[in-house]
Write an enzyme that holds these catalytic residues in place. Sequence first.
Site, PDB file in Angstrom:
ATOM      1  N   ASP A   1      -4.111  -5.822 -12.362  1.00 28.76           N
ATOM      2  CA  ASP A   1      -5.022  -6.750 -13.036  1.00 28.76           C
ATOM      3  C   ASP A   1      -6.407  -6.187 -13.348  1.00 28.76           C
ATOM      4  O   ASP A   1      -7.175  -6.787 -14.086  1.00 28.76           O
ATOM      5  CB  ASP A   1      -5.153  -8.045 -12.222  1.00 28.76           C
TER       6      ASP A   1
ATOM      7  N   HIS B   1       0.265   1.051  -9.308  1.00 32.33           N
ATOM      8  CA  HIS B   1       1.211   0.513 -10.290  1.00 32.33           C
ATOM      9  C   HIS B   1       0.589   0.426 -11.683  1.00 32.33           C
ATOM     10  O   HIS B   1       1.089  -0.300 -12.546  1.00 32.33           O
ATOM     11  CB  HIS B   1       1.736  -0.859  -9.846  1.00 32.33           C
TER      12      HIS B   1
ATOM     13  N   CYS C   1       3.193   9.447 -29.034  1.00 33.06           N
ATOM     14  CA  CYS C   1       2.051  10.192 -28.495  1.00 33.06           C
ATOM     15  C   CYS C   1       1.641  11.330 -29.431  1.00 33.06           C
ATOM     16  O   CYS C   1       2.481  12.127 -29.863  1.00 33.06           O
ATOM     17  CB  CYS C   1       2.451  10.760 -27.123  1.00 33.06           C
TER      18      CYS C   1
ATOM     19  N   GLY D   1      -2.916  -8.880   1.501  1.00 30.40           N
ATOM     20  CA  GLY D   1      -2.173  -9.644   0.496  1.00 30.40           C
ATOM     21  C   GLY D   1      -0.966  -8.933  -0.062  1.00 30.40           C
ATOM     22  O   GLY D   1      -0.657  -9.091  -1.243  1.00 30.40           O
TER      23      GLY D   1
HETATM   24  P1  NAD Z   1       4.142 -10.078  -3.242  1.00 30.39           P
HETATM   25  O1  NAD Z   1       4.128 -11.066  -4.357  1.00 30.39           O
HETATM   26  O2  NAD Z   1       5.433  -9.500  -2.841  1.00 30.39           O
HETATM   27  O3  NAD Z   1       3.472 -10.715  -1.923  1.00 30.39           O
HETATM   28  C1  NAD Z   1       2.221 -11.318  -1.952  1.00 30.39           C
HETATM   29  C2  NAD Z   1       1.699 -11.458  -0.547  1.00 30.39           C
HETATM   30  O4  NAD Z   1       0.408 -12.051  -0.642  1.00 30.39           O
HETATM   31  C3  NAD Z   1       2.541 -12.364   0.364  1.00 30.39           C
HETATM   32  O5  NAD Z   1       2.784 -11.688   1.569  1.00 30.39           O
HETATM   33  C4  NAD Z   1       1.655 -13.603   0.574  1.00 30.39           C
HETATM   34  O6  NAD Z   1       1.803 -14.165   1.862  1.00 30.39           O
HETATM   35  C5  NAD Z   1       0.274 -13.008   0.394  1.00 30.39           C
HETATM   36  N1  NAD Z   1      -0.774 -13.944  -0.010  1.00 30.39           N
HETATM   37  C6  NAD Z   1      -0.659 -15.079  -0.734  1.00 30.39           C
HETATM   38  N2  NAD Z   1      -1.872 -15.638  -0.934  1.00 30.39           N
HETATM   39  C7  NAD Z   1      -2.770 -14.827  -0.320  1.00 30.39           C
HETATM   40  C8  NAD Z   1      -4.185 -14.859  -0.181  1.00 30.39           C
HETATM   41  N3  NAD Z   1      -4.938 -15.829  -0.738  1.00 30.39           N
HETATM   42  N4  NAD Z   1      -4.783 -13.856   0.508  1.00 30.39           N
HETATM   43  C9  NAD Z   1      -4.049 -12.854   1.049  1.00 30.39           C
HETATM   44  N5  NAD Z   1      -2.711 -12.784   0.960  1.00 30.39           N
HETATM   45  C10 NAD Z   1      -2.075 -13.754   0.272  1.00 30.39           C
HETATM   46  O7  NAD Z   1       3.049  -8.994  -3.639  1.00 30.39           O
HETATM   47  P2  NAD Z   1       3.041  -7.430  -3.474  1.00 30.39           P
HETATM   48  O8  NAD Z   1       3.348  -7.065  -2.081  1.00 30.39           O
HETATM   49  O9  NAD Z   1       1.768  -6.963  -4.071  1.00 30.39           O
HETATM   50  O10 NAD Z   1       4.211  -6.892  -4.420  1.00 30.39           O
HETATM   51  C11 NAD Z   1       4.459  -7.440  -5.648  1.00 30.39           C
HETATM   52  C12 NAD Z   1       4.308  -6.511  -6.846  1.00 30.39           C
HETATM   53  O11 NAD Z   1       3.896  -7.369  -7.889  1.00 30.39           O
HETATM   54  C13 NAD Z   1       3.278  -5.458  -6.739  1.00 30.39           C
HETATM   55  O12 NAD Z   1       3.808  -4.314  -7.279  1.00 30.39           O
HETATM   56  C14 NAD Z   1       2.149  -5.940  -7.654  1.00 30.39           C
HETATM   57  O13 NAD Z   1       1.694  -4.888  -8.456  1.00 30.39           O
HETATM   58  C15 NAD Z   1       2.800  -6.913  -8.595  1.00 30.39           C
HETATM   59  N6  NAD Z   1       1.958  -8.079  -8.935  1.00 30.39           N
HETATM   60  C16 NAD Z   1       0.669  -7.875  -9.265  1.00 30.39           C
HETATM   61  C17 NAD Z   1      -0.138  -8.945  -9.566  1.00 30.39           C
HETATM   62  C18 NAD Z   1      -1.573  -8.664  -9.917  1.00 30.39           C
HETATM   63  O14 NAD Z   1      -1.863  -7.626 -10.513  1.00 30.39           O
HETATM   64  N7  NAD Z   1      -2.502  -9.550  -9.551  1.00 30.39           N
HETATM   65  C19 NAD Z   1       0.371 -10.244  -9.521  1.00 30.39           C
HETATM   66  C20 NAD Z   1       1.744 -10.421  -9.204  1.00 30.39           C
HETATM   67  C21 NAD Z   1       2.515  -9.325  -8.907  1.00 30.39           C
HETATM   68 ZN    ZN Z   2       2.455  12.497 -24.559  1.00 32.55          ZN
END
Ligand code: NAD
Ligand code: ZN
Length: 292
Positions: free
Chosen positions: A121, A136, A165, A205
């Site tokens: 993000d 990522h 490219c 998180g």
């Molecule tokens: P996940 O979705 O598997 O797990 C999210 C974790 O965050 C959970 O364990 C949950 O309990 C916890 N959580 C929820 N609310 C919270 C808060 N307010 N504070 C702290 N923790 C909280 O996420 P992951 O382990 O990052 O893996 C998912 C993949 O999805 C990653 O590769 C990520 O790049 C991608 N993703 C990214 C975004 C983003 O860029 N914001 C959003 C969704 C998914």
């Molecule tokens: Zn290239």
Amino acid sequence: MPQTEPDLFREQLARAAALMRKSRHVVAMTGAGMSVESGIPTFRGADGLWTRHGPPPMDGFKRFREDPAGWWQRRVNRQMDAHMIELRDALVRAEPHAGHHALAALERAGAVQHVITQNIDGLDLKTGLTNLIEIHGNRSRLRCVGCGQRTSLGDFVPTEPPEPCAACGDVIKFDTVMFGEPIPADTMAAAREQIDRATCVLAIGTSASVRPASGLLWIARSNGAAIIEINPAETKLTSICDVVVRARAGEALSELLELVAQEKSVTGHRPPGPGSDVRSGACAGTMNTNQS
Ligand code: NAD
Ligand code: ZN
């Protein structure tokens, strides 16, 4: 007298701050939970995108490679999975919350040396955080599949498929790492270097279920680093953590900043922490999930 929830939170934070203070090299590894308070949903969990829309196919990169033109055409025509549309709309609106700013302040205070985020993000970059690895990728960049050259899009949203490219002629994709896609070698090497230097890792998180990023946490542990988890829910990492702070990222990091900053102003320095000389385990590979 039984401990109340606020007492427990204070105790967990105090233990986390003490560990951070005695650590020479603190690395934070953040996941989707870090940005929930900015209005970006996670994938897993009760309100997660996959829980509501169903999980996506785990071979996204293979599909892209088979038909990049078709992939881009669907993207520019907004013919994406429902969970991708919801995620993209949330990403466009999101701004960093207090926890993102506290993490950047912890870096400025010398209490956190590096951040590895699994998030795409770009919110950390808006806080002035400097030592950042976006393992990522970043949604506002493009990357060549062949030579890895990255181009920043800023706020521009592509309305037609990008040209091949200019440097190597290969196809261009978003910088974000798809399921089944290898993490770019330069990024993985930088993350591994930080993990090998870490004497303390803050896992914030993350459900610790997306490999190979999550594997870095276990490597840090076997290297001898202390692990602090900040997450309102239990994860598969919990059992190997030295300290668990059961709270949301925004509140926990803001409080941690107060505690660590207070101590720094008293001692004026941070003593070296335990060593991390043992090296173990390779962590290369494609992105996938070990969550069923
Ligand atoms: P996940 O979705 O598997 O797990 C999210 C974790 O965050 C959970 O364990 C949950 O309990 C916890 N959580 C929820 N609310 C919270 C808060 N307010 N504070 C702290 N923790 C909280 O996420 P992951 O382990 O990052 O893996 C998912 C993949 O999805 C990653 O590769 C990520 O790049 C991608 N993703 C990214 C975004 C983003 O860029 N914001 C959003 C969704 C998914
Ligand atoms: Zn290239």
